[in-house]
Motif scaffolding. Sequence first.
Motif, PDB file in Angstrom:
ATOM      1  N   LEU A  25       0.836  -1.135   0.057  1.00  0.00           N
ATOM      2  CA  LEU A  25      -0.006  -0.090  -0.140  1.00  0.00           C
ATOM      3  C   LEU A  25       0.870   1.125   0.054  1.00  0.00           C
ATOM      4  O   LEU A  25       0.544   2.006  -0.739  1.00  0.00           O
ATOM      5  N   TYR A  26       1.854   1.302   0.757  1.00  0.00           N
ATOM      6  CA  TYR A  26       2.868   2.288   0.804  1.00  0.00           C
ATOM      7  C   TYR A  26       3.414   2.575  -0.374  1.00  0.00           C
ATOM      8  O   TYR A  26       3.497   3.783  -0.941  1.00  0.00           O
ATOM      9  N   TYR A  27       3.936   1.471  -1.167  1.00  0.00           N
ATOM     10  CA  TYR A  27       4.397   1.723  -2.611  1.00  0.00           C
ATOM     11  C   TYR A  27       3.396   2.153  -3.659  1.00  0.00           C
ATOM     12  O   TYR A  27       3.681   3.042  -4.451  1.00  0.00           O
ATOM     13  N   MET A  28       2.273   1.551  -3.402  1.00  0.00           N
ATOM     14  CA  MET A  28       1.073   2.020  -4.364  1.00  0.00           C
ATOM     15  C   MET A  28       0.584   3.441  -4.080  1.00  0.00           C
ATOM     16  O   MET A  28       0.567   4.415  -5.086  1.00  0.00           O
ATOM     17  N   LEU A  29       0.720   4.101  -3.017  1.00  0.00           N
ATOM     18  CA  LEU A  29       0.429   5.337  -2.688  1.00  0.00           C
ATOM     19  C   LEU A  29       1.556   6.354  -3.207  1.00  0.00           C
ATOM     20  O   LEU A  29       1.262   7.325  -3.936  1.00  0.00           O
ATOM     21  N   HIS A  31       3.814   5.615  -5.622  1.00  0.00           N
ATOM     22  CA  HIS A  31       3.659   5.424  -7.105  1.00  0.00           C
ATOM     23  C   HIS A  31       2.674   6.113  -7.858  1.00  0.00           C
ATOM     24  O   HIS A  31       2.928   6.744  -8.679  1.00  0.00           O
ATOM     25  N   ASN A  32       1.449   6.295  -7.073  1.00  0.00           N
ATOM     26  CA  ASN A  32       0.484   7.259  -7.604  1.00  0.00           C
ATOM     27  C   ASN A  32       0.804   8.420  -7.723  1.00  0.00           C
ATOM     28  O   ASN A  32       0.562   9.382  -8.417  1.00  0.00           O
ATOM     29  N   GLU A  33       1.558   8.888  -6.680  1.00  0.00           N
ATOM     30  CA  GLU A  33       2.213  10.354  -6.391  1.00  0.00           C
ATOM     31  C   GLU A  33       2.837  10.760  -7.626  1.00  0.00           C
ATOM     32  O   GLU A  33       2.880  11.851  -8.248  1.00  0.00           O
ATOM     33  N   HIS A  34       3.792   9.500  -7.963  1.00  0.00           N
ATOM     34  CA  HIS A  34       4.654   9.967  -9.193  1.00  0.00           C
ATOM     35  C   HIS A  34       3.887  10.075 -10.421  1.00  0.00           C
ATOM     36  O   HIS A  34       4.160  11.002 -11.305  1.00  0.00           O
ATOM     37  N   HIS A  35       2.688   9.435 -10.522  1.00  0.00           N
ATOM     38  CA  HIS A  35       2.051   9.594 -11.837  1.00  0.00           C
ATOM     39  C   HIS A  35       1.365  10.857 -11.801  1.00  0.00           C
ATOM     40  O   HIS A  35       0.946  11.414 -12.965  1.00  0.00           O
ATOM     41  N   ILE A  36       0.792  11.297 -10.553  1.00  0.00           N
ATOM     42  CA  ILE A  36       0.248  12.617 -10.557  1.00  0.00           C
ATOM     43  C   ILE A  36       1.142  13.819 -11.042  1.00  0.00           C
ATOM     44  O   ILE A  36       0.625  14.641 -11.907  1.00  0.00           O
ATOM     45  N   ILE A  62      -6.127  13.574 -12.460  1.00  0.00           N
ATOM     46  CA  ILE A  62      -5.190  13.979 -11.335  1.00  0.00           C
ATOM     47  C   ILE A  62      -6.186  13.971 -10.259  1.00  0.00           C
ATOM     48  O   ILE A  62      -5.829  13.246  -8.962  1.00  0.00           O
ATOM     49  N   ALA A  63      -7.331  14.400 -10.168  1.00  0.00           N
ATOM     50  CA  ALA A  63      -8.170  14.582  -9.116  1.00  0.00           C
ATOM     51  C   ALA A  63      -8.751  13.051  -8.392  1.00  0.00           C
ATOM     52  O   ALA A  63      -8.695  12.905  -7.264  1.00  0.00           O
ATOM     53  N   LEU A  64      -8.898  12.216  -9.538  1.00  0.00           N
ATOM     54  CA  LEU A  64      -9.257  10.945  -9.182  1.00  0.00           C
ATOM     55  C   LEU A  64      -7.991  10.076  -8.419  1.00  0.00           C
ATOM     56  O   LEU A  64      -8.432   9.434  -7.507  1.00  0.00           O
ATOM     57  N   LEU A  65      -6.828  10.392  -8.945  1.00  0.00           N
ATOM     58  CA  LEU A  65      -5.882   9.698  -8.411  1.00  0.00           C
ATOM     59  C   LEU A  65      -5.420  10.142  -6.908  1.00  0.00           C
ATOM     60  O   LEU A  65      -5.237   9.376  -5.966  1.00  0.00           O
ATOM     61  N   GLU A  66      -5.697  11.722  -6.631  1.00  0.00           N
ATOM     62  CA  GLU A  66      -5.560  12.225  -5.418  1.00  0.00           C
ATOM     63  C   GLU A  66      -6.421  11.608  -4.527  1.00  0.00           C
ATOM     64  O   GLU A  66      -6.484  11.212  -3.262  1.00  0.00           O
TER      65      GLU A  66
END
Length: 83
Positions: A25-29, A31-36, A62-66
């Motif tokens: 979960l930490y990695y996914m969080l 990783h998503n920030e990088h995509h944002i 971006i809003a959905l990823l956040e």
Amino acid sequence: MCYEQEHHHHHEHIHELENEQAALLYYMLHHNEHHIEEFHEAAESAKAAGKARAAELLEESIALLEQANTKIALAMDELSKEE
């Protein structure tokens, strides 16, 4: 194996799974920030190219990823609570 050893082993296994899940979960969080960050750059490029609708869609993503990151962080908090 006696019950105490079995019981202790079971708790260790659950703890290992929880640690693996927390790490994932930490990695996914993050990783998503990088995509944002990447989507922000893509949205700016789209705007500069006069592609307003594409930029709008990227900003919505971006809003959905956040939102997803917020939910992931809340799930992490729930998982870390002692019962």
